[in-house]
Structures are given as structure tokens and as C-alpha cells.
Design a protein around this motif. Sequence first.
Motif, PDB file in Angstrom:
ATOM      1  N   GLY A  94       0.826  -1.103  -0.101  1.00  0.00           N
ATOM      2  CA  GLY A  94       0.131   0.085   0.002  1.00  0.00           C
ATOM      3  C   GLY A  94       0.841   1.360   0.072  1.00  0.00           C
ATOM      4  N   THR A  95       0.305   2.477   0.353  1.00  0.00           N
ATOM      5  CA  THR A  95       0.917   3.623   0.557  1.00  0.00           C
ATOM      6  C   THR A  95       1.097   4.135   1.855  1.00  0.00           C
ATOM      7  N   ASN A  96       2.060   5.102   2.114  1.00  0.00           N
ATOM      8  CA  ASN A  96       2.136   5.538   3.516  1.00  0.00           C
ATOM      9  C   ASN A  96       1.264   6.641   3.515  1.00  0.00           C
ATOM     10  N   THR A 118      -2.478  -7.431  -3.739  1.00  0.00           N
ATOM     11  CA  THR A 118      -3.416  -6.343  -3.506  1.00  0.00           C
ATOM     12  C   THR A 118      -2.833  -5.107  -3.205  1.00  0.00           C
ATOM     13  N   PHE A 119      -3.098  -3.936  -3.783  1.00  0.00           N
ATOM     14  CA  PHE A 119      -2.550  -2.793  -3.750  1.00  0.00           C
ATOM     15  C   PHE A 119      -3.570  -1.781  -2.939  1.00  0.00           C
ATOM     16  N   ASN A 120      -3.431  -1.272  -1.959  1.00  0.00           N
ATOM     17  CA  ASN A 120      -4.127  -0.563  -0.909  1.00  0.00           C
ATOM     18  C   ASN A 120      -3.695   0.993  -1.156  1.00  0.00           C
ATOM     19  N   ASN A 121      -4.543   1.617  -1.635  1.00  0.00           N
ATOM     20  CA  ASN A 121      -4.255   3.147  -1.732  1.00  0.00           C
ATOM     21  C   ASN A 121      -4.967   3.978  -0.374  1.00  0.00           C
ATOM     22  N   ARG A 122      -4.000   4.275   0.461  1.00  0.00           N
ATOM     23  CA  ARG A 122      -4.591   4.831   1.793  1.00  0.00           C
ATOM     24  C   ARG A 122      -4.478   6.471   1.664  1.00  0.00           C
ATOM     25  N   ALA A 123      -4.165   6.945   0.723  1.00  0.00           N
ATOM     26  CA  ALA A 123      -4.275   8.314   0.397  1.00  0.00           C
ATOM     27  C   ALA A 123      -5.980   8.732   0.508  1.00  0.00           C
ATOM     28  N   HIS A 128      -3.090   6.482  -7.501  1.00  0.00           N
ATOM     29  CA  HIS A 128      -1.610   5.947  -7.727  1.00  0.00           C
ATOM     30  C   HIS A 128      -2.074   4.732  -8.619  1.00  0.00           C
ATOM     31  N   ASN A 129      -0.949   4.329  -9.052  1.00  0.00           N
ATOM     32  CA  ASN A 129      -1.016   2.864  -9.801  1.00  0.00           C
ATOM     33  C   ASN A 129       0.264   2.032  -9.323  1.00  0.00           C
ATOM     34  N   TRP A 130      -0.029   0.792  -9.673  1.00  0.00           N
ATOM     35  CA  TRP A 130       1.156   0.084  -9.284  1.00  0.00           C
ATOM     36  C   TRP A 130       1.764  -0.930 -10.497  1.00  0.00           C
ATOM     37  N   LEU A 131       3.223  -0.691 -11.025  1.00  0.00           N
ATOM     38  CA  LEU A 131       3.731  -1.587 -12.124  1.00  0.00           C
ATOM     39  C   LEU A 131       4.601  -2.316 -11.724  1.00  0.00           C
ATOM     40  N   LEU A 170      -5.495   4.110 -12.639  1.00  0.00           N
ATOM     41  CA  LEU A 170      -5.254   4.538 -11.419  1.00  0.00           C
ATOM     42  C   LEU A 170      -6.366   4.224 -10.509  1.00  0.00           C
ATOM     43  N   VAL A 171      -5.717   3.928  -9.134  1.00  0.00           N
ATOM     44  CA  VAL A 171      -6.424   3.421  -7.985  1.00  0.00           C
ATOM     45  C   VAL A 171      -6.873   4.879  -7.029  1.00  0.00           C
ATOM     46  N   LYS A 172      -7.959   5.169  -6.933  1.00  0.00           N
ATOM     47  CA  LYS A 172      -8.383   6.345  -6.109  1.00  0.00           C
ATOM     48  C   LYS A 172      -8.285   6.238  -4.639  1.00  0.00           C
ATOM     49  N   GLY A 173      -7.944   7.245  -4.209  1.00  0.00           N
ATOM     50  CA  GLY A 173      -7.920   7.456  -2.647  1.00  0.00           C
ATOM     51  C   GLY A 173      -8.850   6.608  -1.690  1.00  0.00           C
ATOM     52  N   GLY A 174      -8.447   5.695  -0.901  1.00  0.00           N
ATOM     53  CA  GLY A 174      -9.120   5.051   0.146  1.00  0.00           C
ATOM     54  C   GLY A 174      -9.815   3.718  -0.692  1.00  0.00           C
ATOM     55  N   GLN A 175      -9.287   3.324  -1.914  1.00  0.00           N
ATOM     56  CA  GLN A 175      -9.416   2.298  -2.677  1.00  0.00           C
ATOM     57  C   GLN A 175      -8.484   1.151  -2.807  1.00  0.00           C
TER      58      GLN A 175
END
Length: 210
Positions: A94-96, A118-123, A128-131, A170-175
Amino acid sequence: MNASNRRENSPRPHRLGHSAWSIGARILSALALVPVLTACLAPVAAEQTVVKAVTRPKLLGATAMPAPTATPAATATPAPTATPARIVRQVAIGTNGGEWQFDLDALKIPAGEEIALTFNNRAKTTQHNWLLVRGDDYAAIAVNKAGEQAGVAAGYIPDDARIIAGTFGLVKGGQSQTVTFTAPAPGTYIYLCSFPGHFEEGMHGVLTVK
């Protein structure tokens, strides 16, 4: 003369009578033997009785029935062997929070395994994306540059053969979003976020496959 003739002729009636009596006696004897002969011949006649076989007429249209064929013995069917379920390794990153950084800058996975990352966008608002990129640092820089040129409509994800796996846009914040892929050959690979400016801020890491 007459007396002499009478004497000569007198035995004739006697002889005739005697002959008649003899014939009659023979006839009676023969008649008496008829029942005996009939009783003796009756069993022989019974034994010689001929039984005629009655042939039944064949019905029109009747066909001979074929002899039943032997049914082959049933062979035992081996029970199907169960195919072992393929193990899917669960991985999370995920993200910080709202910072432009991943919470993990290093990951390790076994080669050849199925991975569900599983990528968790905690913003709260930042996307963000993950590649996952094949190659060295220069390959990662080139993919990031191509992502900026791909634009927001493509989620800043370019059509590049060096990308092994990644999020769908892109993954939206909180998703969050789960990416499934087969772990590549043993080696080191770089993962990054290609949103403009995020890679330069240090939003990348190293995936080690053993």
C-alpha cells in the motif's frame, strides 16, 4: 345182390359223418385259439405303434430369432485422481497514507507461483498505480517516462512489453485493487507508480523472485 350192395354202401355215411365231425372239431379248436393269439399279439402291436410327429406350419413373416450374444464382463473403471488445487500466494502492498511512497520498498516471492497482489491506496484524494517492470533502473525510468506520455486517460500506464503486471488504471484514494500474475523467473524486478512526479519522489521498490 341188393343185400351185398347195401353192405358195400353202408360204411359211406359213417365215413362222411366222421369226416364232418373231424372238420368241426378242428374249426372249434381254431376258434378257441383266437382269443389266446389276440392276447399274445396285443403287446407286440402296442410296441409297434408308430407315433407320427406333427409338423406345425410356419407362420408367414416369422423370422428366426438370433442367438443372444454374450455380454462382455464389465471392467472396473479406475477412480479419477483429484487434481491438486493450485496455490495462490496472497501479497499486499500500500501507500504511507497520503505520502508519495509505498509502505514496502522490497518484496519477495517464489518463482512460478500464482500471485494475488492487493494494492491499497491509503491516501485520501491522491491517485496511484502499481506496475511491475522487467529490467534494471534504466528500464524503470523509461517505462515511467512512457507512462507520463500515455496520459491520464490511460492511467499513465504505457503499452510496454517490459511491464509484467500492474493495476488497471489509477486507483483512487481509499480504494484497493488486486493484481494476479504468475511470478517470473528468479531475479530482481522493479515496481513503481508512474503517476507524474511520484517515481522521482521515491515511489518505487524492488521485487526479488527466488
